[in-house]
Design an enzyme around this catalytic site. Structure first.
Site, short mmCIF file in Angstrom:
data_model
loop_
_atom_site.label_atom_id
_atom_site.label_comp_id
_atom_site.label_asym_id
_atom_site.label_seq_id
_atom_site.Cartn_x
_atom_site.Cartn_y
_atom_site.Cartn_z
N SER A 125 -12.06 7.72 -42.93
CA SER A 125 -11.12 7.60 -43.03
C SER A 125 -10.78 6.70 -43.87
O SER A 125 -11.00 5.44 -44.11
CB SER A 125 -9.91 6.61 -41.74
OG SER A 125 -8.70 6.39 -41.75
N TYR A 138 -10.11 0.81 -35.32
CA TYR A 138 -10.52 2.22 -36.25
C TYR A 138 -11.41 2.17 -37.03
O TYR A 138 -12.00 2.16 -37.00
CB TYR A 138 -9.31 2.73 -35.89
CG TYR A 138 -9.18 3.34 -36.92
CD1 TYR A 138 -9.48 4.65 -36.04
CD2 TYR A 138 -8.66 4.16 -37.93
CE1 TYR A 138 -9.72 6.03 -37.01
CE2 TYR A 138 -9.10 5.33 -38.95
CZ TYR A 138 -9.40 6.37 -37.74
OH TYR A 138 -9.42 7.86 -38.41
#
Length: 236
Positions: A125, A138
């Site tokens: 990401s 995350y």
């Protein structure tokens, strides 16, 4: 993104094992691929559970043959202020995003080494590259995925196996839609204003990059992080 990747690889002639925690969706995807003339099976797996991963690989090898390509796109995202992140929440995000990646890749790599060919594509990401407020767990897990891939690429390159990473940003997925409905993101229109190409990305955008990285044409590309983001600087 995982669904689009499965569809694109199937169209390239690869037999595909659709691995998902949701049995109905995995089966639906595999059925659609077969109806389109491809070859696919569905495997219900929690990637954080090593035994489940190993069972799915055994099933895949039995039904489809040696695994030559693995794409790790399973993931979980949460938006929580840092001081409010519980240890249980931290551990679950790490278990799926980072340990799940380790489980899937380590289980299939021995077969790739034996064959002298393999393609490993990891999905991380842009949050790992730029940071993401309220998503420390995350972003940290995805940063681990990037470091994991760069290191593994060095180790496996002499054995004909490439390892690359795709870092998406501004891709409209069910996970992002859930974050938006929970108030963690702005409207689609507001998000689009921050993207130079003028639109949100799709699963097909990620799948196109993945298909290239899985091809023989990408045999000289390894250890790389490919940012598929429309020129975006949005941190999600």
């Amino acid at each position: 993104m995982g669904l689009s990747i499965c569809e694109h690889l199937a169209r390239e002639g690869h037999a595909v094992a659709v691995v998902d925690l949701d049995q109905a969706k995995a089966q639906e995807a595999a059925d659609a691929i077969r109806e389109s003339g491809g070859k696919a099976i569905a495997c219900v797996v929690d990637v954080s559970d090593r035994e489940q991963v190993e069972d799915a690989v055994k099933q895949t090898q039995s039904d489809l043959g040696t695994v030559g390509i693995v794409v790790t796109s399973a993931g979980v995202a949460r938006s929580e202020p840092f001081v409010g992140i519980s240890l249980a929440s931290w551990n679950q995000v790490m278990a799926v995003n980072l340990t799940g990646t380790f489980n899937c890749v380590q289980t299939v790599v021995p077969g790739m080494i034996e064959a002298g060919w393999g393609r490993v594509v990891l999905i991380s990401s842009s949050s790992a590259q730029r940071g993401a407020p309220t998503m420390t767990h995350y972003a940290a897990s995805k940063g681990g995925v990037i470091a994991f891939g760069k290191t593994l690429a060095l180790e496996l390159a002499p054995q004909g196996i490439t390892v690359n990473n795709i870092a998406p940003s501004a891709i409209w997925t069910p996970m992002v839609e859930q974050q938006q409905s929970g108030g963690a993101l702005g409207s689609k229109e507001a998000l689009t204003r921050n993207i130079p190409v003028g639109r949100l990305g799709t699963g097909d955008d990620i799948a196109a990059a993945c298909t290239f990285l899985c091809s023989d044409g990408a045999s000289y590309v390894t250890g790389q992080t490919i940012s598929v983001n429309g020129g975006s600087f949005v941190g999600w």
